[in-house]
Enzyme design. Structure first.
Site, PDB file in Angstrom:
ATOM      1  CG  ASP A  59      -2.036  -0.976   1.160  1.00 24.36           C
ATOM      2  OD1 ASP A  59      -2.367  -1.424   0.052  1.00 24.36           O
ATOM      3  OD2 ASP A  59      -2.605  -1.300   2.227  1.00 24.36           O
ATOM      4  CE1 TYR A 108       4.388  -6.196   3.731  1.00 23.18           C
ATOM      5  CE2 TYR A 108       3.664  -8.488   3.755  1.00 23.18           C
ATOM      6  CZ  TYR A 108       3.762  -7.271   3.112  1.00 23.18           C
ATOM      7  OH  TYR A 108       3.235  -7.121   1.851  1.00 23.18           O
TER       8      TYR A 108
END
EC number: 5.4.99.12
Length: 287
Positions: A63, A124
């Protein structure tokens, strides 16, 4: 869909990283917004002196504002273009790309490789500090400041209830036709000597806003606003809870993407394209 490369083309794997601060995410968008995909495809077209834009396929579409240290993509290039440019392509891209995105490796991919569908996990890291003085100015673009003291042990206790294969609808932004079933392989937090808490989050794939929603829930536990069993109860309820905040993107970095052995790539890609139900095969990822 097929993993076959078009006749006369070569599939090339790219390993890359970027600072997501000034990007409107990975994927190209209408309206001229700056994206990582757009920058790399423009640079690739320029340095190969091609009229055609060669489209990239990425392991995880990040994003706006999200960073990547270990992103992976692939592109199918005409064999003659690859033969002419491959030995100088990396350096030429370094000279053409903006300084907030780098391609570190370019190599012909093994048969059956698909950057997105062949992946077996994405890892992540989300970084946050509860230092009452705030964030080190040199790290402000990569670390979230949480202005309440955080209990890392309690956060880890809460995280354990979220591990495994579940429907993460309560932690995902719903997308039409997309499954929210994922296998969360690791969710753990550790506070470093510098006071930065690093949450490691690894799954076969992620649905939209999943990582940042999970971190938002754990922060509410860590600062005492919710009990340790609350994130698990939210998961079991299967619906969005207004108390689960999607934390800001700048603390999030895609660190690494994992792939199986070369001989298993094609089978993994076929499996991953199946829409999931419990139990099932993973789909595409996002953060």
């Amino acid at each position: 869909m097929s993993d076959d490369v078009a006749p006369g083309h070569v599939r090339v794997r790219l390993d890359l990283s970027y600072d997501g601060t000034a990007f409107s995410g990975w994927a190209k968008q209408a309206g001229g917004r700056r994206t990582v995909q757009g920058e790399i495809e423009d640079a690739l077209r320029t340095v190969t002196r091609s009229r055609e834009t060669y489209e990239l396929t990425v392991a995880g579409r990040t994003d706006a504002g999200v960073h990547a240290r270990g992103q992976v993509a692939h592109v199918d290039l005409p064999r003659e273009v690859w033969a002419e440019h491959h030995d100088k392509l990396l350096k030429r891209l370094a000279g053409r790309l903006p300084k907030d995105v780098r391609v570190w490796a370019l190599r012909e991919a093994p048969q059956g490789f698909d950057a997105r569908f062949s992946a077996v996990w994405r890892r992540y890291a989300y970084r946050v500090t509860d230092n009452p003085g705030g964030v080190d100015p040199l790290l402000r673009g990569h670390v979230l400041w949480h202005d309440w003291p955080l209990d890392v042990d309690v956060m880890n206790e809460a995280a354990r209830a979220l591990l495994g294969e579940h429907d993460f609808a309560a932690y995902c932004k719903k997308r039409e036709g997309a499954t929210t079933i994922r296998t969360l392989q690791e969710l753990s937090l550790e506070k470093g000597a510098d006071g930065i808490i690093t949450a490691t989050v690894r799954a076969d794939a992620f649905c939209h806003n999943m990582v940042r929603s999970l971190i938002g829930a754990l922060l509410f536990v860590g600062d005492g606003h919710r009990p340790p069993d609350w994130p698990g109860k939210v998961l079991a309820a299967g619906v969005r809870d207004s108390a689960v905040h999607v934390v800001r993107p700048h603390g999030l970095t895609l660190e690494e993407v994992g792939y199986p052995a070369d001989e298993l790539l094609a089978a993994r890609s076929r499996e991953a394209r199946n829409k999931r139900s419990l139990p099932g095969a993973p789909g595409a990822g996002c953060c």
